[in-house]
Design a protein around this motif. Structure first.
Motif, mmCIF file in Angstrom:
data_model
loop_
_atom_site.group_PDB
_atom_site.id
_atom_site.type_symbol
_atom_site.label_atom_id
_atom_site.label_comp_id
_atom_site.label_asym_id
_atom_site.label_seq_id
_atom_site.Cartn_x
_atom_site.Cartn_y
_atom_site.Cartn_z
ATOM 1 N N LEU A 105 1.207 -1.288 -0.319
ATOM 2 C CA LEU A 105 0.266 0.113 0.146
ATOM 3 C C LEU A 105 0.999 0.839 0.128
ATOM 4 C CD1 LEU A 105 -2.747 1.325 -0.148
ATOM 5 C CD2 LEU A 105 -3.051 0.708 2.706
ATOM 6 N N GLU A 106 1.871 1.201 1.367
ATOM 7 C CA GLU A 106 2.524 2.403 0.857
ATOM 8 C C GLU A 106 3.583 2.415 -0.123
ATOM 9 O OE1 GLU A 106 4.476 4.459 3.168
ATOM 10 O OE2 GLU A 106 3.902 3.583 5.208
ATOM 11 N N LEU A 107 3.439 1.740 -0.977
ATOM 12 C CA LEU A 107 4.414 2.126 -2.860
ATOM 13 C C LEU A 107 3.239 1.767 -3.639
ATOM 14 C CD1 LEU A 107 6.224 -0.821 -2.416
ATOM 15 C CD2 LEU A 107 7.008 1.092 -2.322
ATOM 16 N N ARG A 112 1.189 6.450 -7.479
ATOM 17 C CA ARG A 112 0.570 7.457 -8.077
ATOM 18 C C ARG A 112 1.486 9.146 -8.218
ATOM 19 N NH1 ARG A 112 -2.019 12.461 -6.391
ATOM 20 N NH2 ARG A 112 -0.845 12.874 -4.371
ATOM 21 N N THR A 113 2.676 9.607 -7.947
ATOM 22 C CA THR A 113 3.405 10.367 -8.038
ATOM 23 C C THR A 113 4.536 10.061 -8.815
ATOM 24 O OG1 THR A 113 3.724 11.276 -5.942
ATOM 25 C CG2 THR A 113 2.087 11.806 -7.152
ATOM 26 N N ASN A 114 4.932 9.131 -8.855
ATOM 27 C CA ASN A 114 6.134 7.514 -9.603
ATOM 28 C C ASN A 114 6.038 7.472 -10.295
ATOM 29 O OD1 ASN A 114 8.308 6.670 -9.930
ATOM 30 N ND2 ASN A 114 9.401 7.466 -7.852
ATOM 31 N N PRO A 115 5.776 8.208 -11.932
ATOM 32 C CA PRO A 115 5.651 7.309 -12.953
ATOM 33 C C PRO A 115 6.321 5.906 -12.843
ATOM 34 C CG PRO A 115 6.231 9.462 -13.560
ATOM 35 C CD PRO A 115 6.666 9.367 -12.357
#
Length: 193
Positions: A105-107, A112-115
């Motif tokens: 879940l952390e990942l 969401r903001t790290n393509p």
């Protein structure tokens, strides 16, 4: 004496293990390469040689996490062979009830903001989904039907939501909530056959 390939593999594994440990302890936002290297007993140069970036190291940790989630489910089935829709539901719940879900879940949140991380996670999660469907089909072949697969996606989404509750309400009795929710999910799966 270990070969160069064995030493290299050991260094990679130590960095991945340290990443998983710290990801669980501090979350992605506070995850620092220097701390990973310290915990792994490796230099930052070793990290750069094997991974180059924090995102690449985390991606390798995601792969390891996925492999563990899949192996745990297979080992559980090998120890306690089960059949039927209810058994399949319980096996899938273990993906969400265990400690690896929180790290995953952390990942997802970071992705969401790290393509780059997102692209890698999509591949890993697709593999987990394929493996999960294959496991469920060995336990309950009827779930491999088109209706079973669609219902399975909705059931999995509900399970994820229930598992996420423990992050905000750590004192909640998630096991009791699972026992209360399980009959509704089971009815959804059985009705979709």
């Amino acid at each position: 004496m270990p070969t160069q390939d064995e030493r290299s593999a050991a260094s990679r594994q130590a960095l991945v293990e340290a990443t998983l440990t710290l990801l669980d302890e501090v979350g992605y936002g506070r995850l620092a390469v220097a701390e990973i290297c310290r915990l792994a007993g490796r230099s930052v140069g070793t990290h750069l040689h094997h991974f180059g970036t924090k995102a690449a190291l985390v991606a390798a940790a995601v792969d390891e996490l996925a492999a563990r989630r899949i192996a745990d489910a297979r080992a559980d089935l090998a120890r306690q062979p089960r059949r039927g829709t209810a058994a399949a539901l319980d096996v899938v719940w273990q993906f969400y009830a265990g400690p690896t879900f929180v790290a995953a879940l952390e990942l997802w949140v970071e992705a969401r903001t790290n393509p780059d991380l997102r692209a890698h996670l999509l591949v890993v999660e697709e593999r987990i989904d394929r493996e999960g469907v294959a496991l469920a089909a060995t336990i309950a072949p009827e779930l491999a039907s088109p209706g079973g697969l669609v219902a399975g996606r909705y059931v999995a989404a509900t399970m994820r939501g229930l598992a996420m509750r423990r992050l905000l309400w750590p004192d909640a009795d998630i096991d009791a909530e699972w026992r209360a929710t399980r009959p509704f999910l089971l009815a959804s799966l059985e009705g979709a056959r």
